[in-house]
Design an enzyme around this catalytic site. Structure first.
Site, PDB file in Angstrom:
ATOM      1  N   LYS B 172      32.242   1.596 -79.217  1.00 41.14           N
ATOM      2  CA  LYS B 172      32.114   0.175 -79.601  1.00 41.14           C
ATOM      3  C   LYS B 172      33.092  -0.219 -81.007  1.00 41.14           C
ATOM      4  O   LYS B 172      33.656  -1.033 -81.404  1.00 41.14           O
ATOM      5  CB  LYS B 172      30.869  -0.529 -79.740  1.00 41.14           C
ATOM      6  CG  LYS B 172      30.881  -1.810 -80.397  1.00 41.14           C
ATOM      7  CD  LYS B 172      31.172  -3.060 -79.320  1.00 41.14           C
ATOM      8  CE  LYS B 172      31.435  -4.427 -79.782  1.00 41.14           C
ATOM      9  NZ  LYS B 172      30.224  -5.180 -79.799  1.00 41.14           N
ATOM     10  N   LYS B 240      30.960  -7.751 -90.269  1.00 44.00           N
ATOM     11  CA  LYS B 240      29.985  -6.396 -90.120  1.00 44.00           C
ATOM     12  C   LYS B 240      30.362  -5.295 -89.504  1.00 44.00           C
ATOM     13  O   LYS B 240      30.332  -4.163 -89.895  1.00 44.00           O
ATOM     14  CB  LYS B 240      28.657  -7.271 -89.397  1.00 44.00           C
ATOM     15  CG  LYS B 240      27.497  -6.086 -89.225  1.00 44.00           C
ATOM     16  CD  LYS B 240      26.662  -6.575 -88.178  1.00 44.00           C
ATOM     17  CE  LYS B 240      27.344  -6.461 -86.856  1.00 44.00           C
ATOM     18  NZ  LYS B 240      26.397  -6.241 -85.772  1.00 44.00           N
TER      19      LYS B 240
END
Lengths: 292, 292
Positions: B172, B240
Site C-alpha cells: 500500500k 498522512k
C-alpha cells in the site's frame, strides 16, 4: 491539397512515420544524413534527395524529425537547409521534441520568408510510430493546422491543435514532465518493496489493478521488475526531454521540484553510462541509493 | 467458514465496506465512536455494540477501518479493546493504511494471544468502497488469508496476498508513493501549460490520449483544470500516507527523493488549510510557486 510531401530524418521514429505517409498514397521526397536510412523509403517508392534544400524544392509540405533543437535548426537554416528553397506556400512541420522557445524562433524566422511552420511533437515512441498510434500536439496557425491535419493523421491517433507557435512543444513538455515523474514514482515504489523483502512482482500486480495504474506502469513496471533494459525508449531521450522541461519551467518562471528530481535521476543514469538503455533502467539509480 | 463478522470504524470507507459484507449474507456486529455512524448498518440488520471488545466477543472475524496507526492500536489494545475478547480462533483484519512497522507490531502482540492478524489496506477511496471495486493488498499467513479471502472479495475487486505480516502495508505504501508522485507530476505539468498561456484543458486531453495516461490523470486532471476541489479523497489522507511512505523508506534504508517532494507539497497544502479539500488542490501549491 498537396501531395508533394518531404520527410527529413528517418530514424526509429521518422522511418515508420514516413512509411505511413507513403502508404497513404503520397509520393515522398526524403533525406537522411546516413544514406542507408533512406533505403526502406526508396524501396517503397520515395525519391532520395541530396539535401534538405532539395527535399523542400520538390515538396509543398516538409516534415522534420530530429533529436535536438540544434539539429532542427541545422536542417532548416544550415548549409543546404530547407530555407534555401523557402517560398510562400511551403509548410514545414517539425515533429521533433525541442524547447518551445526554439520552436517559436524557427517559426518566426520562417514566417518572415512566407513559410508556414508547425511544431508537432509526437509522443508514443517507436512502437506507436510503427502502429500509427502517435499522439501529436500541434502549435501554429489554424490554417496551417487544417491543411496539415490529414497528413498528421496518417501516423497520429490523437492529433490536437493546442494553440499558437510553440504551444505544441509546451504540451509535449507537460507530457514528458508527467511521464518522467511517473517513472521516478514507479522506480521508488518498486525499490521500497524490494528493500522490505516484498516481492516486487506482486506489488506491481496490485498497483496495476488499482488507482496507481498508469500506461507507464504497464509498459515499464515489468521491465523494472525483471531488469530487462533493452530499449524501448532510450533513456538519453527522456533525459533530453527532462532538461527541456526544466528549461521551459525556468523560462516561464515556475518551480517544478518533482521534475527536477526526475531530471537528476536521469543525469545519474547518463553518468553511469545508461543512456542507450531503456528508461526503465532509472530504477538502477534509485536502487543505487539503497543501503548495503 | 465463519458467518459471525464484526466491523469497527464506519466512516467514508468502513460504512460501504460493512454494508457489502451485510448484503453478502453475513450478520454484522458493528461499533463506531460516533453512534450515528452505526445507523445505516443497524437499519440493514446489523447489531450495534458498545465497544470493540463486545464486537470481538460476538464475532469470529473482526474488521477494523481507522485513519492512523495510533487509532488502530487504540481499538485493538485500548480500554474495552478487541484484545479483551482475545481467544484462539479470532481473526482481526485491519483495512486501514498504517505504517508497516505498526502493523507488524500489532500482529505479533495479537499472535501471542492466539489471535490471527491480517493487514489488508484498501486502495481506491470511497467510490471504490461503494462500488465494491477496492484493491486489497494483504499481509499475513497463508491460512489466515485463505479464510479471509471470501470476505475480502465482498468489497474488493483485486485481492492480492502480498506476503507475511506488514507486507500488505508495504504494498500500500508503494501504491501511495506512485500515486502522490503522479499527482505532483500532473500538477506541475498543468502549471507548466498555464504559465505558458497554453489552455490546460487541451493539454489534459492530449495527455489522456497518450503515454502520460494514468488513472489519477483521468480522475484528478479535470479537477485540477476546473479548480473544483470538493472531495473525493481528502488531501489530509494522502498527506498522512506520504508521511508513512517516508517513514517506511527511512526504516528500510532507501532514498525516495521524488516522494519527499510530493510529501512537502502536501505539507504545504495542509499548512494553507487545504486538508479537507480534494487532493487535486495540490495544484494550488505548485501554482503558488509561480511568478507574478
Amino acid at each position: 491539397m498537396s501531395d508533394r510531401v518531404g520527410f527529413i530524418g528517418l530514424g526509429v521514429m521518422g522511418c515508420p512515420m514516413a512509411l505511413h505517409l507513403q502508404r497513404a498514397g503520397h509520393t515522398l521526397n526524403v533525406y537522411a544524413r546516413r544514406a542507408e536510412a533512406m533505403q526502406p523509403l526508396v524501396d517503397a517508392g520515395a525519391a532520395a534527395c541530396a539535401s534538405p534544400a532539395e527535399v523542400a524544392s520538390r515538396s509543398d509540405t516538409v516534415f522534420t524529425m530530429a533529436t535536438t533543437g540544434a539539429d532542427v535548426e541545422q536542417v532548416v537554416f544550415g548549409a543546404n537547409g530547407i530555407v534555401e528553397s523557402a517560398r510562400p506556400g511551403l509548410t514545414v512541420i517539425d515533429t521533433s521534441t525541442i524547447a518551445p522557445a526554439i520552436a517559436r524562433r524557427i517559426a518566426s524566422r520562417l514566417e518572415a520568408k512566407g513559410v508556414a511552420f508547425l511544431d508537432a511533437p509526437a509522443s508514443g515512441g517507436g512502437i506507436a510510430a510503427t502502429n500509427a498510434t502517435l499522439t501529436i500536439m500541434v502549435g501554429g496557425s489554424e490554417d496551417a493546422f487544417a491543411s496539415a491535419e490529414p497528413l498528421l493523421r496518417c501516423f497520429g491517433k490523437t492529433v490536437t491543435h493546442i494553440g499558437g507557435s510553440g504551444d505544441g512543444q509546451v504540451a509535449k513538455a507537460a507530457t514528458q514532465l508527467a511521464i518522467v515523474l511517473t517513472l521516478q514514482g514507479i522506480a521508488e515504489a518498486l525499490t521500497l518493496a524490494r528493500a522490505n523483502d516484498v516481492d516486487p512482482q506482486r506489488v506491481l500486480e496490485a498497483l496495476l489493478g488499482g488507482s496507481a495504474y498508469s500506461r507507464m506502469l504497464e509498459l515499464m513496471g515489468p521491465r523494472m521488475v525483471s531488469g530487462d533494459f533493452q530499449p524501448g525508449v532510450e533513456a538519453r531521450l527522456h533525459h533530453k526531454d527532462a532538461l527541456i522541461v526544466l528549461e521551459c519551467a525556468a523560462d516561464a518562471g515556475i518551480a517544478v521540484p518533482g521534475a527536477a528530481v526526475a531530471a537528476q535521476s536521469f543525469n545519474a543514469l547518463m553518468a553511469r553510462g545508461g543512456g542507450r538503455l531503456d528508461s526503465a533502467a532509472l530504477i538502477t539509480v534509485v536502487e543505487g541509493m539503497r543501503h548495503g
